[in-house]
Design an enzyme around this catalytic site. Structure first.
Site, short mmCIF file in Angstrom:
data_model
loop_
_atom_site.label_atom_id
_atom_site.label_comp_id
_atom_site.label_asym_id
_atom_site.label_seq_id
_atom_site.Cartn_x
_atom_site.Cartn_y
_atom_site.Cartn_z
N CYS A 1 0.89 -1.09 0.05
CA CYS A 1 0.09 -0.13 -0.13
C CYS A 1 0.92 1.35 -0.15
CB CYS A 1 -0.93 -0.04 1.27
SG CYS A 1 -1.98 1.41 1.39
N LYS B 1 2.17 -9.53 -0.46
CA LYS B 1 1.55 -8.77 -1.71
C LYS B 1 2.88 -7.46 -1.49
CE LYS B 1 -1.70 -6.46 -4.66
NZ LYS B 1 -1.74 -5.03 -4.34
N GLY C 1 -0.90 -5.68 -11.90
CA GLY C 1 -0.51 -4.46 -12.58
C GLY C 1 -1.02 -4.34 -14.41
C1 FMN Z 1 -9.20 1.27 -5.41
C2 FMN Z 1 -8.04 0.46 -5.22
C3 FMN Z 1 -8.06 0.03 -3.77
C4 FMN Z 1 -6.92 -0.87 -3.56
N1 FMN Z 1 -6.84 -1.36 -2.45
C5 FMN Z 1 -5.57 -2.46 -2.20
C6 FMN Z 1 -5.37 -3.03 -0.99
O1 FMN Z 1 -6.61 -2.82 0.07
N2 FMN Z 1 -4.62 -4.07 -0.83
C7 FMN Z 1 -3.69 -4.32 -1.77
O2 FMN Z 1 -2.75 -5.13 -1.39
N3 FMN Z 1 -3.63 -3.64 -2.93
C8 FMN Z 1 -4.84 -2.64 -3.15
N4 FMN Z 1 -5.09 -2.16 -4.57
C9 FMN Z 1 -3.80 -2.31 -5.45
C10 FMN Z 1 -4.33 -3.54 -6.48
O3 FMN Z 1 -4.64 -4.77 -5.50
C11 FMN Z 1 -3.54 -3.75 -7.41
O4 FMN Z 1 -2.23 -4.46 -6.89
C12 FMN Z 1 -3.07 -2.54 -8.21
O5 FMN Z 1 -4.39 -1.70 -8.51
C13 FMN Z 1 -2.62 -2.82 -9.63
O6 FMN Z 1 -3.56 -3.74 -10.50
P1 FMN Z 1 -4.08 -2.86 -11.51
O7 FMN Z 1 -3.13 -2.15 -12.51
O8 FMN Z 1 -4.65 -4.37 -12.39
O9 FMN Z 1 -5.05 -2.19 -11.08
C14 FMN Z 1 -5.80 -1.22 -4.71
C15 FMN Z 1 -6.12 -0.61 -5.94
C16 FMN Z 1 -7.27 0.20 -6.10
C17 FMN Z 1 -7.41 0.65 -7.52
#
Ligand code: FMN
Length: 351
Positions: A101, A140, A202
């Site tokens: 995070c 993660k 990602g």
């Molecule tokens: C609205 C939102 C909330 C997220 N909350 C978390 C979370 O609580 N824990 C976490 O490990 N990653 C969190 N992420 C990251 C996602 O799990 C992911 O790793 C990141 O969005 C990259 O993937 P993407 O490009 O497919 O969105 C969050 C992402 C978004 C967009």
């Protein structure tokens, strides 16, 4: 078949933890279309130990919501251990530790991605979870704190040595937030460094992106986050790409509006009428992404406050679009388009 220790998934894909998004209705919609594993949003271990009602609400689940991963956020081994005790009696299948995070209110407490700067502590936290959890433990991470300290390879090796059953890597540094492109090279380098399964996260907005990341990195599985917002169908497309089921067409407008209605109903059942509608507003924006005929309905969705009014907008959407017109294929839009204004201003938004 993809396995995280004794947890076996027919399709190597999962729904990411997303704060303010990954509630039970959202997870159930993804599962309806074949999502094989889903995570809760991050849960603060300390808050869990204080038995906060709000925190336990984030853990609400149901038999259809399995297998389920619970993601913990924390930096004190004692609280992680106590959190596992607090979780006793609940049904879940994986424990994930958040070292990803990037949000300042989290990292300034030394939690989330800040753990990437404390490899020894991170190893201790993982070892604590491994020693006390009754389920597989995953972690993660991001590629590093900033571009000067990209250390995911070393961090992943330590995590694996500490006994973790899998590592999930989002190929961006903490400083990058969600900007630029996720780095596939760092995912490949993590894969080369560890023998436990590596899960790539990602920019996985389409099946094509999923196939590409697997090819380019050799990762064992993928985690879909923004690509599933308003698009639970991505999981049936991924399943078909792995030989499970026939290649589906994009959902028809009938199916889209039917699913929106179901999601709204579940949201209202879970959160109550007022909160359920407010929570659904952002999903309305995501479900209608790219639909020209929804342009006038979107601002209205941000204002309606009863389930009947929201359902009315969904019905208008169904009527406004010519029958048979298919929902557009997933694109790779900007974060703003993906999330919509409501979610971006949501204080719970982390990642
Ligand atoms: C609205 C939102 C909330 C997220 N909350 C978390 C979370 O609580 N824990 C976490 O490990 N990653 C969190 N992420 C990251 C996602 O799990 C992911 O790793 C990141 O969005 C990259 O993937 P993407 O490009 O497919 O969105 C969050 C992402 C978004 C967009």
């Amino acid at each position: 078949m993809f396995s995280i220790r004794n947890l076996h998934l027919a399709v190597p894909a999962m729904l990411a933890p997303m704060a303010g998004v990954s509630d039970l209705p959202f997870r159930l919609m993804a599962r309806k279309f074949g999502c094989p594993l889903a995570f809760t949003e991050m849960i603060n271990a300390r808050a869990l130990c204080m038995a906060s009602g709000k925190t336990f609400k984030l853990l609400e689940s149901s038999p259809a919501d399995r297998p389920l991963g619970v993601q913990l956020l924390g930096r004190e081994p004692e609280y992680l251990r106590e959190a596992l005790i607090a979780l006793e009696g609940l049904s879940y299948d994986v424990i994930d530790l958040n070292a990803a995070c990037p949000v300042r209110k989290v990292t300034r407490k030394g939690e989330g991605a800040a753990l990437l700067k404390e490899p020894h502590l991170l190893s201790r936290l993982v070892a604590t979870l491994v020693a006390h959890a009754k389920v597989p433990v995953t972690v993660k991470i991001r590629s590093g704190w900033d571009h000067l300290s990209v250390n995911a390879r070393d961090i992943a090796a330590r995590i694996a040595d500490a006994g973790a059953d899998a590592v999930c890597i989002h190929g961006r540094t903490r400083s990058q937030g969600y900007g630029g492109k996720a780095d596939r090279g760092i995912v490949r380098s993590v894969k080369e460094a560890v023998s436990v399964p590596v899960i790539a996260s990602g920019d996985l907005f389409s099946v094509e992106a999923v196939e590409k990341v697997k090819q380019e990195t050799g990762c064992d599985a993928v985690m879909v986050a923004r690509g599933a917002l308003g698009n639970p169908w991505i999981f049936r497309e991924i399943a078909a790409a792995y030989g499970q089921g026939v290649p589906p067409s994009r959902p028809s407008m009938e199916e889209l509006t039917q699913v929106m209605g179901e999601h709204l109903q579940m949201s209202v059942e879970r959160h109550g009428e007022a909160l359920g509608v407010i929570d659904f507003r952002k999903f309305f924006i995501w479900y209608t992404r790219g639909l020209k005929n929804a342009r006038l309905l979107r601002p209205k969705a941000m204002l309606v406050s009863t389930p009947e009014e929201m359902q009315g907008l969904i019905d208008e959407l169904r009527a406004a679009v010519s029958p048979g017109l298919n929902f557009p294929a997933s694109q790779t839009p900007s974060v703003e388009t993906q999330l919509g204004p409501a979610a971006l201003s949501n204080p719970g938004w982390t990642g």
